[in-house]
Motif scaffolding. Structure first.
Motif, PDB file in Angstrom:
ATOM      1  N   ARG A  85      30.351  63.998  75.786  1.00 57.84           N
ATOM      2  CA  ARG A  85      31.424  63.198  76.388  1.00 57.84           C
ATOM      3  C   ARG A  85      32.379  62.764  75.292  1.00 57.84           C
ATOM      4  O   ARG A  85      31.958  62.324  74.230  1.00 57.84           O
ATOM      5  CB  ARG A  85      30.869  61.944  77.060  1.00 57.84           C
ATOM      6  N   GLU A  86      33.658  62.900  75.562  1.00 58.06           N
ATOM      7  CA  GLU A  86      34.662  62.495  74.588  1.00 58.06           C
ATOM      8  C   GLU A  86      35.054  61.034  74.788  1.00 58.06           C
ATOM      9  O   GLU A  86      35.048  60.529  75.906  1.00 58.06           O
ATOM     10  CB  GLU A  86      35.912  63.366  74.713  1.00 58.06           C
ATOM     11  N   TYR A  87      35.354  60.379  73.688  1.00 57.77           N
ATOM     12  CA  TYR A  87      35.927  59.040  73.702  1.00 57.77           C
ATOM     13  C   TYR A  87      36.873  58.973  72.522  1.00 57.77           C
ATOM     14  O   TYR A  87      36.856  59.838  71.651  1.00 57.77           O
ATOM     15  CB  TYR A  87      34.842  57.950  73.649  1.00 57.77           C
ATOM     16  N   GLU A  88      37.746  57.984  72.504  1.00 54.24           N
ATOM     17  CA  GLU A  88      38.711  57.920  71.409  1.00 54.24           C
ATOM     18  C   GLU A  88      38.791  56.530  70.806  1.00 54.24           C
ATOM     19  O   GLU A  88      38.442  55.535  71.442  1.00 54.24           O
ATOM     20  CB  GLU A  88      40.089  58.383  71.866  1.00 54.24           C
ATOM     21  N   CYS A  89      39.261  56.500  69.579  1.00 53.41           N
ATOM     22  CA  CYS A  89      39.501  55.236  68.893  1.00 53.41           C
ATOM     23  C   CYS A  89      40.578  54.495  69.681  1.00 53.41           C
ATOM     24  O   CYS A  89      41.644  55.064  69.959  1.00 53.41           O
ATOM     25  CB  CYS A  89      39.971  55.504  67.466  1.00 53.41           C
ATOM     26  N   GLY A 147      22.944  52.798  75.350  1.00 56.21           N
ATOM     27  CA  GLY A 147      23.037  52.909  73.902  1.00 56.21           C
ATOM     28  C   GLY A 147      24.292  52.196  73.429  1.00 56.21           C
ATOM     29  O   GLY A 147      25.384  52.437  73.940  1.00 56.21           O
ATOM     30  N   ILE A 148      24.132  51.278  72.492  1.00 59.47           N
ATOM     31  CA  ILE A 148      25.265  50.515  71.977  1.00 59.47           C
ATOM     32  C   ILE A 148      25.310  50.703  70.466  1.00 59.47           C
ATOM     33  O   ILE A 148      24.305  50.484  69.786  1.00 59.47           O
ATOM     34  CB  ILE A 148      25.124  49.010  72.298  1.00 59.47           C
ATOM     35  N   PHE A 149      26.436  51.140  69.946  1.00 60.71           N
ATOM     36  CA  PHE A 149      26.572  51.261  68.500  1.00 60.71           C
ATOM     37  C   PHE A 149      28.007  50.987  68.090  1.00 60.71           C
ATOM     38  O   PHE A 149      28.912  51.040  68.898  1.00 60.71           O
ATOM     39  CB  PHE A 149      26.101  52.629  68.005  1.00 60.71           C
ATOM     40  N   GLU A 150      28.170  50.665  66.821  1.00 67.06           N
ATOM     41  CA  GLU A 150      29.495  50.410  66.268  1.00 67.06           C
ATOM     42  C   GLU A 150      29.849  51.520  65.295  1.00 67.06           C
ATOM     43  O   GLU A 150      28.981  52.072  64.641  1.00 67.06           O
ATOM     44  CB  GLU A 150      29.520  49.063  65.545  1.00 67.06           C
ATOM     45  N   ARG A 151      31.132  51.803  65.226  1.00 69.09           N
ATOM     46  CA  ARG A 151      31.593  52.811  64.267  1.00 69.09           C
ATOM     47  C   ARG A 151      32.979  52.450  63.769  1.00 69.09           C
ATOM     48  O   ARG A 151      33.689  51.682  64.394  1.00 69.09           O
ATOM     49  CB  ARG A 151      31.534  54.206  64.867  1.00 69.09           C
ATOM     50  N   SER A 152      33.325  53.023  62.636  1.00 69.85           N
ATOM     51  CA  SER A 152      34.658  52.874  62.070  1.00 69.85           C
ATOM     52  C   SER A 152      35.392  54.194  62.235  1.00 69.85           C
ATOM     53  O   SER A 152      34.814  55.264  62.049  1.00 69.85           O
ATOM     54  CB  SER A 152      34.579  52.551  60.575  1.00 69.85           C
ATOM     55  N   CYS A 153      36.649  54.117  62.559  1.00 70.29           N
ATOM     56  CA  CYS A 153      37.463  55.320  62.693  1.00 70.29           C
ATOM     57  C   CYS A 153      37.761  55.878  61.302  1.00 70.29           C
ATOM     58  O   CYS A 153      38.189  55.136  60.414  1.00 70.29           O
ATOM     59  CB  CYS A 153      38.763  54.986  63.415  1.00 70.29           C
ATOM     60  N   VAL A 154      37.541  57.164  61.134  1.00 67.03           N
ATOM     61  CA  VAL A 154      37.793  57.785  59.830  1.00 67.03           C
ATOM     62  C   VAL A 154      39.290  57.944  59.550  1.00 67.03           C
ATOM     63  O   VAL A 154      39.683  58.121  58.407  1.00 67.03           O
ATOM     64  CB  VAL A 154      37.084  59.157  59.699  1.00 67.03           C
ATOM     65  N   TYR A 155      40.116  57.859  60.587  1.00 70.07           N
ATOM     66  CA  TYR A 155      41.558  58.015  60.400  1.00 70.07           C
ATOM     67  C   TYR A 155      42.255  56.693  60.078  1.00 70.07           C
ATOM     68  O   TYR A 155      43.022  56.610  59.133  1.00 70.07           O
ATOM     69  CB  TYR A 155      42.185  58.646  61.650  1.00 70.07           C
ATOM     70  N   CYS A 156      41.977  55.638  60.879  1.00 68.50           N
ATOM     71  CA  CYS A 156      42.741  54.406  60.710  1.00 68.50           C
ATOM     72  C   CYS A 156      41.913  53.214  60.232  1.00 68.50           C
ATOM     73  O   CYS A 156      42.465  52.185  59.890  1.00 68.50           O
ATOM     74  CB  CYS A 156      43.438  54.042  62.019  1.00 68.50           C
ATOM     75  N   GLY A 157      40.588  53.336  60.221  1.00 66.58           N
ATOM     76  CA  GLY A 157      39.739  52.263  59.733  1.00 66.58           C
ATOM     77  C   GLY A 157      39.375  51.198  60.749  1.00 66.58           C
ATOM     78  O   GLY A 157      38.667  50.248  60.428  1.00 66.58           O
ATOM     79  N   ALA A 158      39.835  51.333  61.999  1.00 73.28           N
ATOM     80  CA  ALA A 158      39.498  50.346  63.030  1.00 73.28           C
ATOM     81  C   ALA A 158      37.988  50.368  63.297  1.00 73.28           C
ATOM     82  O   ALA A 158      37.336  51.400  63.152  1.00 73.28           O
ATOM     83  CB  ALA A 158      40.258  50.656  64.318  1.00 73.28           C
ATOM     84  N   ALA A 169      42.535  52.238  68.710  1.00 74.03           N
ATOM     85  CA  ALA A 169      43.688  51.879  67.877  1.00 74.03           C
ATOM     86  C   ALA A 169      44.621  53.056  67.614  1.00 74.03           C
ATOM     87  O   ALA A 169      45.837  52.905  67.630  1.00 74.03           O
ATOM     88  CB  ALA A 169      43.217  51.278  66.559  1.00 74.03           C
ATOM     89  N   CYS A 170      44.062  54.254  67.369  1.00 74.97           N
ATOM     90  CA  CYS A 170      44.923  55.386  66.995  1.00 74.97           C
ATOM     91  C   CYS A 170      44.774  56.612  67.890  1.00 74.97           C
ATOM     92  O   CYS A 170      45.582  57.521  67.822  1.00 74.97           O
ATOM     93  CB  CYS A 170      44.666  55.787  65.545  1.00 74.97           C
ATOM     94  N   GLY A 171      43.728  56.663  68.697  1.00 80.38           N
ATOM     95  CA  GLY A 171      43.559  57.786  69.611  1.00 80.38           C
ATOM     96  C   GLY A 171      42.749  58.954  69.073  1.00 80.38           C
ATOM     97  O   GLY A 171      42.602  59.962  69.754  1.00 80.38           O
ATOM     98  N   LYS A 172      42.216  58.861  67.852  1.00 82.95           N
ATOM     99  CA  LYS A 172      41.395  59.956  67.321  1.00 82.95           C
ATOM    100  C   LYS A 172      40.181  60.146  68.227  1.00 82.95           C
ATOM    101  O   LYS A 172      39.534  59.203  68.627  1.00 82.95           O
ATOM    102  CB  LYS A 172      40.921  59.669  65.902  1.00 82.95           C
ATOM    103  N   GLN A 173      39.891  61.409  68.570  1.00 83.65           N
ATOM    104  CA  GLN A 173      38.799  61.696  69.504  1.00 83.65           C
ATOM    105  C   GLN A 173      37.475  61.902  68.782  1.00 83.65           C
ATOM    106  O   GLN A 173      37.425  62.477  67.693  1.00 83.65           O
ATOM    107  CB  GLN A 173      39.125  62.923  70.339  1.00 83.65           C
ATOM    108  N   TYR A 174      36.414  61.415  69.437  1.00 83.04           N
ATOM    109  CA  TYR A 174      35.039  61.577  68.980  1.00 83.04           C
ATOM    110  C   TYR A 174      34.220  62.071  70.165  1.00 83.04           C
ATOM    111  O   TYR A 174      34.706  62.100  71.293  1.00 83.04           O
ATOM    112  CB  TYR A 174      34.478  60.240  68.476  1.00 83.04           C
ATOM    113  N   GLU A 175      32.973  62.440  69.920  1.00 81.26           N
ATOM    114  CA  GLU A 175      32.117  62.962  70.972  1.00 81.26           C
ATOM    115  C   GLU A 175      30.717  62.387  70.852  1.00 81.26           C
ATOM    116  O   GLU A 175      30.224  62.154  69.752  1.00 81.26           O
ATOM    117  CB  GLU A 175      32.061  64.489  70.858  1.00 81.26           C
ATOM    118  N   ILE A 176      30.059  62.167  71.993  1.00 76.42           N
ATOM    119  CA  ILE A 176      28.691  61.669  72.042  1.00 76.42           C
ATOM    120  C   ILE A 176      27.993  62.321  73.236  1.00 76.42           C
ATOM    121  O   ILE A 176      28.644  62.628  74.237  1.00 76.42           O
ATOM    122  CB  ILE A 176      28.655  60.125  72.170  1.00 76.42           C
ATOM    123  N   ASP A 177      26.683  62.545  73.126  1.00 72.66           N
ATOM    124  CA  ASP A 177      25.908  63.034  74.258  1.00 72.66           C
ATOM    125  C   ASP A 177      25.513  61.840  75.115  1.00 72.66           C
ATOM    126  O   ASP A 177      24.821  60.932  74.641  1.00 72.66           O
ATOM    127  CB  ASP A 177      24.653  63.770  73.787  1.00 72.66           C
TER     128      ASP A 177
END
Length: 83
Positions: free
Chosen positions: A43-47, A14-25, A49-57
């Motif tokens: 599974r956790e992953y982070e931006c 699965g390939i997708f793009e996202r923008s960080c809600v904190y820094c805009g990267a 550029a700034c390290g904000k954490q996100y999660e995906i199955d």
């Protein structure tokens, strides 16, 4: 008589793009999507550029690639707050 149709599950990479809600990267996330949904775990992953954490199955830890740097003009790291 109609049969119930099960929803399709995306299998493979699965390939997708996202923008960080904190820094805009902008970054791309690559995550393994197995045919067996029992092998999916949060599974956790982070931006990058700034390290904000996100999660995906996903079946394994996702790979993250930075596409475009920060847009907020700052250089700080994201800090999780208790509030």
């Amino acid at each position: 008589m109609k049969q119930a149709v099960e929803p399709e599950v995306e299998v493979g990479l699965g390939i997708f793009e996202r923008s960080c809600v904190y820094c805009g990267a902008r970054f791309r996330v690559l995550a393994d999507r197995p045919a067996d949904p029992m092998r999916l775990w949060p599974r956790e992953y982070e931006c990058p550029a700034c390290g904000k954490q996100y999660e995906i199955d996903a079946a394994s830890h996702p790979e993250v690639q930075l596409l475009h740097g920060r847009t907020d003009g700052k250089d700080d790291r994201y800090q999780e707050t208790m509030f």
